[in-house]
Design a protein around this motif. Structure first.
Motif, PDB file in Angstrom:
ATOM      1  N   GLU A  71     -35.685 -25.508  31.516  1.00  0.00           N
ATOM      2  CA  GLU A  71     -35.201 -25.159  30.178  1.00  0.00           C
ATOM      3  C   GLU A  71     -34.440 -23.843  30.141  1.00  0.00           C
ATOM      4  N   GLY A  72     -34.875 -22.862  30.907  1.00  0.00           N
ATOM      5  CA  GLY A  72     -34.207 -21.569  30.885  1.00  0.00           C
ATOM      6  C   GLY A  72     -35.119 -20.455  31.348  1.00  0.00           C
ATOM      7  N   VAL A  73     -34.710 -19.227  31.051  1.00  0.00           N
ATOM      8  CA  VAL A  73     -35.444 -18.033  31.461  1.00  0.00           C
ATOM      9  C   VAL A  73     -35.513 -17.083  30.277  1.00  0.00           C
ATOM     10  N   GLN A  74     -36.659 -16.445  30.093  1.00  0.00           N
ATOM     11  CA  GLN A  74     -36.829 -15.470  29.013  1.00  0.00           C
ATOM     12  C   GLN A  74     -37.041 -14.084  29.625  1.00  0.00           C
ATOM     13  N   PHE A  75     -36.187 -13.136  29.209  1.00  0.00           N
ATOM     14  CA  PHE A  75     -36.307 -11.748  29.622  1.00  0.00           C
ATOM     15  C   PHE A  75     -36.824 -10.936  28.440  1.00  0.00           C
ATOM     16  N   THR A  76     -37.669  -9.956  28.703  1.00  0.00           N
ATOM     17  CA  THR A  76     -38.141  -9.053  27.647  1.00  0.00           C
ATOM     18  C   THR A  76     -37.895  -7.623  28.075  1.00  0.00           C
ATOM     19  N   ALA A  77     -37.721  -6.756  27.078  1.00  0.00           N
ATOM     20  CA  ALA A  77     -37.559  -5.323  27.332  1.00  0.00           C
ATOM     21  C   ALA A  77     -38.379  -4.565  26.306  1.00  0.00           C
ATOM     22  N   ASP A  78     -39.229  -3.642  26.774  1.00  0.00           N
ATOM     23  CA  ASP A  78     -39.969  -2.776  25.867  1.00  0.00           C
ATOM     24  C   ASP A  78     -39.575  -1.316  26.067  1.00  0.00           C
ATOM     25  N   ARG A  79     -38.540  -1.097  26.899  1.00  0.00           N
ATOM     26  CA  ARG A  79     -38.015   0.250  27.156  1.00  0.00           C
ATOM     27  C   ARG A  79     -36.495   0.186  27.174  1.00  0.00           C
ATOM     28  N   ASP A  80     -35.847   1.319  26.885  1.00  0.00           N
ATOM     29  CA  ASP A  80     -34.387   1.357  26.957  1.00  0.00           C
ATOM     30  C   ASP A  80     -33.955   1.664  28.390  1.00  0.00           C
ATOM     31  N   ALA A  81     -32.649   1.831  28.608  1.00  0.00           N
ATOM     32  CA  ALA A  81     -32.121   2.062  29.951  1.00  0.00           C
ATOM     33  C   ALA A  81     -32.639   3.362  30.559  1.00  0.00           C
ATOM     34  N   ALA A  82     -33.015   4.338  29.715  1.00  0.00           N
ATOM     35  CA  ALA A  82     -33.535   5.617  30.203  1.00  0.00           C
ATOM     36  C   ALA A  82     -35.052   5.591  30.407  1.00  0.00           C
ATOM     37  N   GLY A  83     -35.692   4.461  30.117  1.00  0.00           N
ATOM     38  CA  GLY A  83     -37.134   4.338  30.320  1.00  0.00           C
ATOM     39  C   GLY A  83     -37.985   4.742  29.136  1.00  0.00           C
ATOM     40  N   ARG A  84     -37.361   5.058  27.991  1.00  0.00           N
ATOM     41  CA  ARG A  84     -38.132   5.415  26.791  1.00  0.00           C
ATOM     42  C   ARG A  84     -38.631   4.150  26.093  1.00  0.00           C
ATOM     43  N   PRO A  85     -39.862   4.158  25.574  1.00  0.00           N
ATOM     44  CA  PRO A  85     -40.375   2.981  24.855  1.00  0.00           C
ATOM     45  C   PRO A  85     -39.519   2.673  23.621  1.00  0.00           C
ATOM     46  N   LEU A  86     -39.277   1.388  23.376  1.00  0.00           N
ATOM     47  CA  LEU A  86     -38.509   0.973  22.202  1.00  0.00           C
ATOM     48  C   LEU A  86     -39.355   1.131  20.951  1.00  0.00           C
ATOM     49  N   ARG A  87     -38.717   1.584  19.864  1.00  0.00           N
ATOM     50  CA  ARG A  87     -39.383   1.782  18.578  1.00  0.00           C
ATOM     51  C   ARG A  87     -38.601   1.046  17.493  1.00  0.00           C
ATOM     52  N   ARG A  88     -39.301   0.462  16.539  1.00  0.00           N
ATOM     53  CA  ARG A  88     -38.658  -0.286  15.452  1.00  0.00           C
ATOM     54  C   ARG A  88     -37.775   0.586  14.578  1.00  0.00           C
ATOM     55  N   GLU A  89     -38.156   1.840  14.388  1.00  0.00           N
ATOM     56  CA  GLU A  89     -37.430   2.714  13.471  1.00  0.00           C
ATOM     57  C   GLU A  89     -36.184   3.356  14.095  1.00  0.00           C
ATOM     58  N   CYS A  90     -35.934   3.126  15.369  1.00  0.00           N
ATOM     59  CA  CYS A  90     -34.790   3.725  16.071  1.00  0.00           C
ATOM     60  C   CYS A  90     -33.601   2.771  16.098  1.00  0.00           C
ATOM     61  N   GLN A  91     -32.422   3.334  16.353  1.00  0.00           N
ATOM     62  CA  GLN A  91     -31.179   2.568  16.465  1.00  0.00           C
ATOM     63  C   GLN A  91     -30.803   2.454  17.938  1.00  0.00           C
ATOM     64  N   TYR A  92     -30.501   1.237  18.388  1.00  0.00           N
ATOM     65  CA  TYR A  92     -30.125   0.979  19.775  1.00  0.00           C
ATOM     66  C   TYR A  92     -28.802   0.241  19.835  1.00  0.00           C
ATOM     67  N   ARG A  93     -28.189   0.288  20.999  1.00  0.00           N
ATOM     68  CA  ARG A  93     -26.956  -0.461  21.254  1.00  0.00           C
ATOM     69  C   ARG A  93     -27.198  -1.349  22.461  1.00  0.00           C
ATOM     70  N   LEU A  94     -27.008  -2.627  22.272  1.00  0.00           N
ATOM     71  CA  LEU A  94     -27.142  -3.617  23.332  1.00  0.00           C
ATOM     72  C   LEU A  94     -25.737  -4.118  23.625  1.00  0.00           C
ATOM     73  N   ALA A  95     -25.220  -3.862  24.822  1.00  0.00           N
ATOM     74  CA  ALA A  95     -23.826  -4.194  25.113  1.00  0.00           C
ATOM     75  C   ALA A  95     -23.663  -4.705  26.534  1.00  0.00           C
ATOM     76  N   GLY A  96     -22.679  -5.556  26.702  1.00  0.00           N
ATOM     77  CA  GLY A  96     -22.349  -6.056  28.027  1.00  0.00           C
ATOM     78  C   GLY A  96     -22.027  -7.530  28.015  1.00  0.00           C
ATOM     79  N   GLN A  97     -22.300  -8.170  29.138  1.00  0.00           N
ATOM     80  CA  GLN A  97     -22.080  -9.597  29.334  1.00  0.00           C
ATOM     81  C   GLN A  97     -23.436 -10.258  29.576  1.00  0.00           C
ATOM     82  N   THR A  98     -23.514 -11.529  29.329  1.00  0.00           N
ATOM     83  CA  THR A  98     -24.741 -12.252  29.681  1.00  0.00           C
ATOM     84  C   THR A  98     -24.405 -13.268  30.757  1.00  0.00           C
ATOM     85  N   PRO A  99     -25.387 -13.641  31.549  1.00  0.00           N
ATOM     86  CA  PRO A  99     -25.124 -14.652  32.574  1.00  0.00           C
ATOM     87  C   PRO A  99     -24.805 -16.001  31.945  1.00  0.00           C
ATOM     88  N   ALA A 100     -24.309 -16.877  32.759  1.00  0.00           N
ATOM     89  CA  ALA A 100     -23.939 -18.211  32.271  1.00  0.00           C
ATOM     90  C   ALA A 100     -25.148 -18.910  31.655  1.00  0.00           C
TER      91      ALA A 100
END
Length: 194
Positions: A71-100
């Motif tokens: 069916e597919g693959v599920q990826f999860t992230a609980d930290r940003d690229a710098a290793g800081r924990p993700l928070r609901r009240e913060c603003q993030y930018r998710l950018a790039g390409q996704t695999p096929a």
């Protein structure tokens, strides 16, 4: 009477220690079979019939369904690229390409695995079918509680955040090398308490 008390004491100790050790084993074995790409983590064989028993137990514990091998693959992230924990009240930018993948989704979850409902009139997840893209097929998604122009994934409340990127009908699998895919970058833009 003393014999019954000792039997009950022994049973309660055995059950207590057994339950604690099972919980500890599930927490300590979270990385068995996982693949890490930047802040993204996947367990591509978690939905397979021959998945390791710890993966099956973790899925049973949280009560969420996982994608099967075909069916597919599920990826999860609980930290940003710098290793800081993700928070609901913060603003993030998710950018790039996704695999096929025929279709993919991105959604915000709590640490307990529950979908974060952003409020009335807001979409709780985004799909690849309704995403605005640049000419080179790249994309940028604003993630956070503040409305933004363009692609915006709304969050609500305060506390930890887990992003889930699910790739459906994709050639990416455990056999073809999940570790070699390129996933979007997740960076912190602003946070009220930072």
């Amino acid at each position: 009477m003393r014999f019954i008390f000792l039997v009950l004491l022994a049973l309660s100790i055995a059950l207590g220690l057994g339950g604690w050790s099972a919980h500890w084993a599930l927490d300590q074995s979270a990385e068995i079979g996982t693949v890490t790409i930047g802040p993204w983590v996947a367990n591509p064989s978690a939905g397979a019939p021959d998945a390791d028993p710890y993966s099956k137990a973790r899925l049973a514990k949280i009560g969420n369904l996982t994608l099967g091998l075909g069916e597919g693959v599920q990826f999860t992230a609980d930290r940003d690229a710098a290793g800081r924990p993700l928070r609901r009240e913060c603003q993030y930018r998710l950018a790039g390409q996704t695999p096929a993948a025929r279709v993919w989704t991105i959604a915000p979850y709590s640490q307990e695995g529950r979908l974060i409902q952003p409020g009335s009139g807001r979409v709780a997840w985004l799909t690849s079918n309704n995403l605005m893209r640049a000419e080179d097929n790249s994309f940028a998604i604003a993630v956070g509680p503040r409305a933004r122009a363009g692609n915006w994934l709304a969050t609500a409340g305060t506390g930890p955040l887990v992003l889930s990127l699910s790739l459906y009908d994709t050639p990416v699998s455990a056999a073809s090398g999940v570790a070699n895919v390129e996933l979007p970058e997740l960076t912190l833009e602003s946070c009220p308490d930072a």
